[in-house]
Design a protein around this motif. Structure first.
Motif, PDB file in Angstrom:
ATOM      1  N   ARG A   1       0.654  -1.439  -0.080  1.00  0.00           N
ATOM      2  CA  ARG A   1      -0.004  -0.145   0.246  1.00  0.00           C
ATOM      3  C   ARG A   1       0.828   0.899  -0.143  1.00  0.00           C
TER       4      ARG A   1
ATOM      5  N   LEU B   1       3.366   6.700   6.217  1.00  0.00           N
ATOM      6  CA  LEU B   1       3.835   6.012   6.728  1.00  0.00           C
ATOM      7  C   LEU B   1       2.383   5.199   7.616  1.00  0.00           C
ATOM      8  N   ASN B   2       1.162   5.615   7.456  1.00  0.00           N
ATOM      9  CA  ASN B   2      -0.095   5.262   7.572  1.00  0.00           C
ATOM     10  C   ASN B   2      -0.363   3.888   6.918  1.00  0.00           C
ATOM     11  N   LEU B   3      -0.091   3.622   5.960  1.00  0.00           N
ATOM     12  CA  LEU B   3       0.205   2.053   4.840  1.00  0.00           C
ATOM     13  C   LEU B   3       0.765   1.935   5.354  1.00  0.00           C
ATOM     14  N   PHE B   4       2.073   1.280   5.669  1.00  0.00           N
ATOM     15  CA  PHE B   4       2.800   0.050   6.424  1.00  0.00           C
ATOM     16  C   PHE B   4       2.172  -0.865   6.887  1.00  0.00           C
ATOM     17  N   ASP B   5       1.624  -1.812   6.743  1.00  0.00           N
ATOM     18  CA  ASP B   5       1.611  -3.117   7.312  1.00  0.00           C
ATOM     19  C   ASP B   5       1.645  -4.201   7.708  1.00  0.00           C
TER      20      ASP B   5
END
Lengths: 200, 934
Positions: B125, B184-188
């Motif tokens: 993502r 940074l919010n899209l790292f899973d």
């Protein structure tokens, strides 16, 4: 800042033309309408002398003069000072002539690593503009929003007192720093200015 | 030559040929300047030339080998830092000020967990977000690095697990900051959370999953990173003490609090070389680590040190974010800039170790110090950093400046799930020094003697050996103590001030340059190298790798060169920013730069000087022995009218080879013992300091205000008194922060609660006392012009001086640092309960009536003063080892004189039961000795 869900960012603010007078020159830059003054000065205007230390108004490194008064640019939206006259550390010197406060910070050791220096210079200059006979207490009051980790403030206070003396006209101001030295004896003097036998 | 140089081509005076082509004319060009704005040669500044070579500068501590090259030009004079004009005009370029064309912004994904395994990271993502140019995770950086070769335990990004909140997980480069933050919010990330350890005491116990695993050298299954045991001397001396002191200390971790947050810019240039701009104290270690992590030879990397906005030890590790920037730049093909916010600065930490320290000390009936027992358990956080060394320094740097009957140290550094501790100004020595100095104060009180006299009667002399084998050369401790006693009016104040007002003493001892270069064998390579070149214009370019972090090392190097070559300082240009142009240098740590780099620079300058004098010899016909070099001129010593200008001599010298080139190096002499850990704390010289602090304590609120400090520091020779004073006052500031207000607060859940400058209380201008810096010059025989360090040592004595002053003010010994009002108030409440007073203003203030030992001490101090003076001036060159005070003969090895004189680096089995807190680490076995037990 860490999470597996995607949090939609606040929609990007629209870019607007921001204008002000920075260091005596009118500037117009395109900046987001919610931009912080510190970001605009560093990233858009290019006055990198304004330092970012904490983003919280705690260190004073980003202090600039807005219409003559010191202000923390990290806590100030650019829009709030639209059209104002802003002086940063770059605007203190007159061409090659260092301002007395700058020369004194160098001379009295008021600057060690130098990162906090731009903020201190602005705070001090704002004080000296109002009061050229400050007591040490006045100076402490003016710079208590600035953190310095190197000097322990003592030599900063001495520097400001030194500059105040220049402002009062008691002491001659600094010579221009980057003027070429007029050197009538460029190869070194031929005539030694000392009596024979004096040297050992 | 008198007509000036003419140089082609030039812009002015050109002509146009018939065919219309413009021809460059001969431009009148000012002749290569000899610099300076002084029209006449000035007479030699005799005030700055030592007595031994004909000047007026007094030499109470004796002459020095460099005296003969003193020219009175700049050494000993107060001068502004050579880069100060850049700093006061805002033109100094720090990490975040490097803006390269086409740059992108890098951001780091940090761990939300104290301790967790990373099961998987999905970056799809992130990669899909428009504006993201590169993503990297631990998989891109499999190689370990670390500042010490023995403890490489860091990765650019977590490979298997994260070890503290804020540990690096992944990083991303995007076209602007907003995009990078959004990415940074899209790292899973899938985590497996592990049981964290926060309390260093727990770290001594076996854990299910130790934070690091050292294989066969791992200590059982504990989190102990390093354990140290040292015992020297005659332990029988401590058995029947005349006086004793015992204190358990709890010291909070503190941070350097430099004003410039970390920042880095990495750029893989079109030729495939990495250009890395970073505010580093130790660019060379970063250089090495980059090479390992990126799998690129070192010569393909150019580390450019920007101006450093304060270091204090906090910018001396190779940092993971530097690797991240390089990886991102390699992937994206664009310059990547990563700048930390203040919170990230606290997460990367490397501040002073939170410590539990226990000190027991004893004195015999002659008030000789028969034993120091130190136990230090230090909290290392998630990584080793400099911890291996810190574990030793906590003990060994407390062995001087006193003569000890015996010394016993147990230390342990444990990993915990907190940001890593590391080196900070006064590395490892600060906390134990505080504990030891307060212990001495307490012993002086039981013996009813003045604590200054107790110290004066127990000092090691100059040119002696400490109990652990350190070689002390110059020693200004006695003078420092005398000066602060006199300056502070100690004899009229100590134990005589009213309740709430107090005065206290503390001393310090610190290394001036670590004697062991970490990365290479000192016998094969020198510690420091300096290259120098003088071109036709007469300016001197000095290449050094010494990192100026604001302490003024560039100025110090320029000053010594200016002094030797008798050139104004503006003619000396120090180039120290780039690893491409500067020789390999270990950088700015362990207070080594003035001592080592200035020494190397002097050697190079001497070589240039010799070439100049030889050229003048050819011109004038007088042997160099009869020539004087002074202020841009070389002349015959008996008739100054016969001479030649600097430039003429220079040009003569250049006739055959163009530019004059020289290289100088410094290496420390072979030193120290052979026991394990003998190299820790070895230095070619040691600095000494003594401070007296005056405090006001508000007994009703517990607020302490330090009002005055008299700070005497022995820096050997103040090359630049302005800078030395600045270091002394600045050290006071930092030390006062640690003793009165600064503290990294970890909550019940192990979270760092104050990662900002609002809640982390650095003293402001209002909290600063008046500091009277007193420079002591003991003229070190090996220092450049006699100089030693002045950057770290001055921090040590302020802590105990304040703690002792607080006792003098309210009669309460406090051993929890920092002494914030709540700590003091608790102490006062306890004292009120114990003394059955109601009102804190009724508390008794301690008083002193000298006991029978006082005259003994005064007489011994007097005797030793004469001894020390003779030794300092090398009139007495007999050997002196720690132990002479106890009646030993310095010419016979102590082991041969006394049965029971021990030098041990491991505990005896029968000692194991009685070891202190940190000593318990010795109850565990290393894995390699545990076969079959697991």
């Amino acid at each position: 800042m860490v999470g597996s869900e995607h949090i939609e960012m606040i929609p990007a603010p629209e870019n607007k033309i921001w204008s002000a007078e920075v260091n005596g020159t009118p500037v117009e830059v395109l900046a987001p309408s919610n931009a912080v003054l510190l970001d605009v000065l560093r990233d858009k205007v290019g006055t990198l002398g304004v330092k970012r230390g904490c983003d919280l108004g705690t260190c004073g490194c980003c202090t600039v003069m807005v219409d003559g008064a010191p202000r923390l640019s990290c806590l100030c939206l650019a829009g709030q000072v639209e059209g104002a006259s802003i002086i940063t550390v770059e605007g203190l010197a007159d061409g090659a002539h260092l301002a007395p406060i700058q020369a004194c910070f160098a001379e009295y050791g008021g600057s060690q690593c130098g990162f906090c220096t731009p903020g201190f210079l602005i705070s001090a200059q704002a004080l000296l503009n109002e009061n050229d006979t400050p007591t040490d207490q006045d100076i402490a009051c003016a710079i208590d929003g600035n953190l310095c980790r190197c000097t322990g403030y003592q030599q900063i206070i001495e520097s400001i007192q030194g500059a105040a003396a220049i402002h009062r006209g008691e002491v001659a101001g600094p010579a221009p720093a980057s003027d070429p030295h007029p050197d009538p004896h460029p190869e070194g003097p031929d005539e030694p200015n000392m009596p024979p036998g004096h040297a050992r | 030559m008198s007509g000036g140089y003419r140089q082609q081509p030039g812009a002015s005076g050109g002509t146009t040929r018939k065919d219309g082509k413009r021809v460059a004319g001969k431009q009148a060009f000012p002749p290569p300047g000899s610099g300076g704005s002084r029209p006449k040669m000035s007479t030699r500044d005799l005030d700055f030339i030592p007595e031994s070579v004909g000047g007026k500068e007094p030499q109470p501590a004796g002459s020095h080998i460099h005296d003969r090259v003193r020219t009175g030009t700049s050494v000993g004079k107060e001068m502004p830092l050579v880069d100060s004009n850049a700093k006061v005009t805002g033109q100094a370029w720090y990490g975040d000020d490097v803006r390269l064309p086409n740059e992108v912004i890098g951001k780091i994904l940090r761990s939300p967990h104290h301790y967790a395994k990373i099961k998987s990271i999905d970056t799809s993502r992130v990669e899909a977000l428009p504006g993201v140019l590169a993503v990297a995770t631990g998989a891109d950086s499999p190689h370990r690095f670390g500042v010490l070769p023995v403890t490489k335990d860091e990765h650019a990004m977590a490979v298997e697990k994260v070890r503290h909140v804020g540990d690096l997980v992944a990083c991303v480069a995007a076209i602007d900051e907003a995009t990078a933050l959004e990415a940074l919010n899209l790292f899973d990330v899938e985590w497996e959370v592990l049981e964290p350890v926060f309390d260093p005491k727990k770290g001594l116990e076996d854990a299910d999953e130790p934070i690091h695993w050292r294989g066969k050298y791992h200590l059982a299954k504990t989190n102990v990173q390093k354990r140290v045991f040292q015992e020297f001397g005659d332990r029988s001396l401590v058995e029947k003490p005349h006086a004793a002191s015992h204190g358990k200390w709890n010291m909070a971790g503190v941070h350097h609090g430099f004003t410039e947050p970390h920042a880095v810019v990495a750029h893989w240039d079109p030729n495939g070389r990495l250009q890395l701009y970073t505010p580093q104290q130790v660019p060379h270690y970063t250089h090495r680590a980059l090479s390992t992590v990126l799998e690129v030879p070192m010569h393909q990397i150019n580390v450019i040190r920007t101006f450093v906005g304060g270091g204090f030890g906090g910018k001396s590790d190779p940092f993971p974010h530097e690797m991240c920037a390089a990886i991102l730049s390699r992937k994206s093909g664009r310059p990547v800039r990563i700048t930390f916010d203040r919170e990230e600065v606290y997460w990367i930490n490397r501040g002073r170790h939170p410590s539990h320290i226990e000190v027991k000390m004893t004195a015999d009936e002659d008030a000789r110090i028969s034993g120091f027992d130190i136990d230090a358990l230090i909290d290392g956080g998630g990584f080793a950093s400099f911890g291996h060394v810190t574990s030793y320094y906590n003990g060994v740097l407390a062995t001087a400046p006193y003569e000890l009957g015996s010394f016993h140290y147990t230390g342990a550094r444990v990993w915990t799930n907190k940001p890593a501790s590391g080196a900070m100004r006064g590395h490892g020595a600060v906390n134990t020094r505080c504990a030891v100095e307060v212990g001495l104060d307490e012993m002086a009180e039981t013996m009813k003697v003045d604590p200054i006299d107790l110290r004066l009667a127990n000092l090691l002399p100059p040119h002696s050996r400490t109990i652990s084998g350190f070689r002390i050369t110059s020693n200004g401790m006695r003078e420092a103590l005398e000066k602060v006693r006199e300056g502070s009016n100690w004899d009229d104040k100590f134990r005589q001030l009213p309740l709430g007002k107090g005065i206290g003493i503390g001393c310090g001892f610190f290394i001036s340059g670590s004697g062991l270069p970490i990365h290479w064998d000192p016998n094969r390579f020198p510690h420091a190298t300096v290259h120098m070149q003088v071109d036709m214009d007469g300016g001197v370019t000095v290449h050094t790798g010494a990192a100026d972090i604001g302490q003024g090392s560039t100025t110090a190097v320029a000053q010594v060169v200016s002094e030797v070559l008798a050139l104004p300082i503006e003619m000396i240009h120090v180039r120290s920013h780039e690893s491409d142009t500067s020789p390999v240098d270990l950088g700015s740590y362990s207070s080594r730069v003035t001592f080592m780099n200035a020494n190397a620079a002097i050697r190079a300058a001497l070589e240039i000087r010799e070439q100049l004098l030889n050229a003048a010899w050819e011109i004038l016909g007088y042997h160099p022995n009869n020539l004087v070099l002074n202020d841009r001129r070389i002349y015959y010593k008996h008739d100054p009218a016969i001479g030649v200008s600097y430039l003429k001599a220079l040009h003569k010298a250049q006739e055959d080879k163009g530019a004059l080139i020289a290289s100088g190096a410094y290496r420390s002499p072979p030193m120290g013992g052979v026991h394990k850990g003998a190299a820790a704390g070895l230095a070619p010289a040691y600095s000494f300091s003594a401070y007296v602090a005056e405090v006001d304590v508000d007994v009703e609120t517990g607020l302490i205000k330090c009002t005055n400090v008299w700070a005497a520091h022995d820096c050997g020779k103040a090359l630049n008194p302005l800078a030395v004073k600045g270091q002394i006052i600045g050290s006071c500031h930092m030390g006062l922060g640690q003793v009165l207000s600064e503290k990294m607060v970890y909550g019940r859940t192990g979270h760092l609660q104050n990662p900002n400058l609002l809640d982390y209380k650095i003293p402001s201008v209002y909290e600063m006392p008046h500091v009277e810096p007193i420079i002591i010059e003991s003229c070190d025989p090996e220092g450049p012009f006699g100089a030693k360090e002045a950057g770290e040592g001055p921090l040590l004595p302020i802590l105990p001086a304040v703690v002792n002053a607080v006792y003098d003010a309210i009669g309460i010994r406090l051993r929890d640092l920092p002494l914030t009002p709540d700590v003091v108030f608790k102490g006062i409440e306890k004292a009120l309960k114990a003394s059955e007073h109601e009102d804190p203003t009724d508390l008794p203030s301690p008083r002193l009536t000298h006991g029978a030992l006082q005259p003994t001490l005064v007489a011994r101090a007097q005797e030793h003063k004469i001894r020390d003076k003779a030794r300092q001036r090398t009139e007495d060159t007999s050997p002196y080892v720690n132990g002479v005070l106890f009646g030993f003969d310095p010419t016979i090895p102590l082991e041969d004189q006394v049965e029971g004189w021990r030098t041990a680096t491991e505990p005896d089995p029968e000692q194991l039961a009685e070891l202190g807190l940190a000593g318990r680490a010795w109850l565990k076995k290393e894995q390699r000795h545990m076969e079959g037990e697991n």
